[in-house]
Design an enzyme around this catalytic site. Sequence first.
Site: not given
Lengths: 387, 354
Positions: A126, A129, A161, A244, A369-371
């Site tokens: 992918q 970013s 990745s 995802e 991100s978890n944020e």
Amino acid sequence: MDLTYSTEQRRFRQEVRSWMEAHVPAEPLSSFDATREGFEAHRAWERTLSEGRWGMVTWPESYGGRGLDLIQWLIFEEEYYRSGAPLRVNQNGIFLLGPTLMEYGTPEQKARFLTAMASGDEVWAQAWSEPQAGSDLAAVKSTAVADGEEYVLKGHKIWSSRAVFADWAFGLFRTDPSSQRHKGLSLIFFPLNAPGVRVQAIPQIDGEKGFAEIFLDDVRVPAFHRLGGEGEGWSICMATAGFERGLMLRSPARFQVAARKLVELYKAHEHEVEASVRDVVMQSWMDAEAYALSIYSTASRLTAGGQIGAEASTNKIFWSEMDIALHKAALSILGARAELLRSAPAAGDIGKWLDGYFFSLAGPIYAGSNEIQRNIIAERMLGLPRS
Amino acid sequence: MDFRFTEEQMMTASVVRDLLSDLCQPADLRRLMESGEARDPNRWCKIGEIGLAAALVGEEHGGLGLRSIDFVLAAEACGYAGLPEPLVENTGVALPLLAALSHAEGVAPFFEMALTGEITVALAHSANAFVADVDSAGALIVEIEGALYLAAPNTLRLTRQPSIDPFRRLFMIDGGVDTAMKLTGRNEAAPLLAAAFERGALFTAAQLVGIAQRCVDLAVAYAKERQQFGKPIGSYQAVKHQLATAQVKIEFAKPVLYAAAAVVEQPGMYSRSRVSQAKLAAAEAADLAARTAIQVHGAMGYSWEVDVHFFLKRAIALTNWWGTPAYHRGRVAERMLSGELGPDNTFASEATYA
């Protein structure tokens, strides 16, 4: 509510189990992120899976699948991880891009890309970013300029990745140069060996090359490589991200197998560790069970025609935090040996817990991100105002 | 395999939810608290009209013949509303037990009144240190040295044990049980008491999940309204993330609760463990959500005026009701250390390995 497997489901489980027992490599393959050899060994395993038509069981038969429902997919995954089969080198393809292609692709695109994806002939990376577009993904600057029936790609992607050894990448590009933010973006595929593509590995904290930078310098791809309409890239990307985070990337079986191994490790060292360790181990085991039950619930709803929503974000937070806690529990049992490399003479049978721990630390970062996930939960599930 | 509630199950829950949303708002709770009464007569009457008293009593005994899975969402709704009246314990725990003893001599008149909702039945089970709601009950099932007896509450000497939760009516029985009628001896009582314990723990877990969601909802409503630095505080990530974390806890307690509700009637280690896991997960969710709600409300959260404390107090009470967390951890540990593990055993039971 019926929490028992049907006769057909039990038969299917036996079928998967038998096939896995006969085909899973006896020796674990070396990492697909460390060397070309390890990567190709995993590709060969994908081909073996595909020959058994196990590449992606939920896909239609015409694309190499079996047309099975999500409950059967869960059963497949359970048997897959139970057997100790290799990790899926093509997970970016089969679990992320694949479902998106199924939904947004033209028949020609599906025919071109899905079969090769299911067979492992084309392994995907992918490319979302960019150096200045991480959590703020809508800030992507890479461009795709239309030139006749082609696009010319230019820009710099990062944290991609599998890009070091993969064949193809899918990424987000600005097709409208005057556009801002979420508008004017398109999802475009490009071969990683195309002229003008330069891939540079980024060593990870564990020393492996799991992600890379991709430099695109006037890379020409046909317009056929654009998924969905021009300018629809953002919404398609979000659909991919839903898969995802939500369901496919981390099927519960993976954590349940890890939790079983953790319990076995605890039992083997029960008398050496302090009493509180039992509760730590148990929390991980319970969390793995809770995650599985939750996914069965989601799968049942989706099978009955429901949609996946913001709960995808709750899943991502839950599994990523559980994965860290689970590996930390294992390291606490290993005690002084936890820091040893497996090559150390005193390492004994310490397993891969340290590798797993490092990998788990990436969990709260990748796939959004978890944020960001907590923002999504707060805004879309709880209805809190945007920042 | 279908991990979904049926239309009927969701309908039952929504009837309870709607009724409580009309009649069990914080203002109603405060009015009852000030009156010092055990029940709000109008609300209890309306609850009675739904006809759920005998929901879990078998049809052969004159009940509706529903299972725990049919009632779990209703119990969750009672937790959400902070319902003071003993709908959950009466319907979910006591009446199915009394039904199993309804053949015993002298039970019939009590059982018939209980079926119609004319009286409630309290239960003195050795798992709980106190007896809840016995003063307003029409009958008490009491466990004495493992055997079961039936007593009329007005023949008992009861000592109120005030709880921090103003709606909990806890008592110790100081005398009067010597005139109770024996229903059954230890051997027959043991499995009935065990089954009552499982239902008690399950429906307590359900209430805790409801409490947790209520706390998050109260805090979300406040965070949308309350402005600081010129913006609603709910627009700040420091607030958002705490609430999201609490919601994640709730989302992963629910499927455990529902799976437990689906297997609670099967005796055995696997089912016991799932019920205990549900109780643990629900108590943790309620604890985190209540504390988060207080924090999000700021100083208001520490005031008597804001309603969060009612739910915090109920959560404290229910966390140790029908088994302490330590007790439930022990039951999960037994299953984890001696049962079958791994992804193919998520839904395993003794029957799988029979």
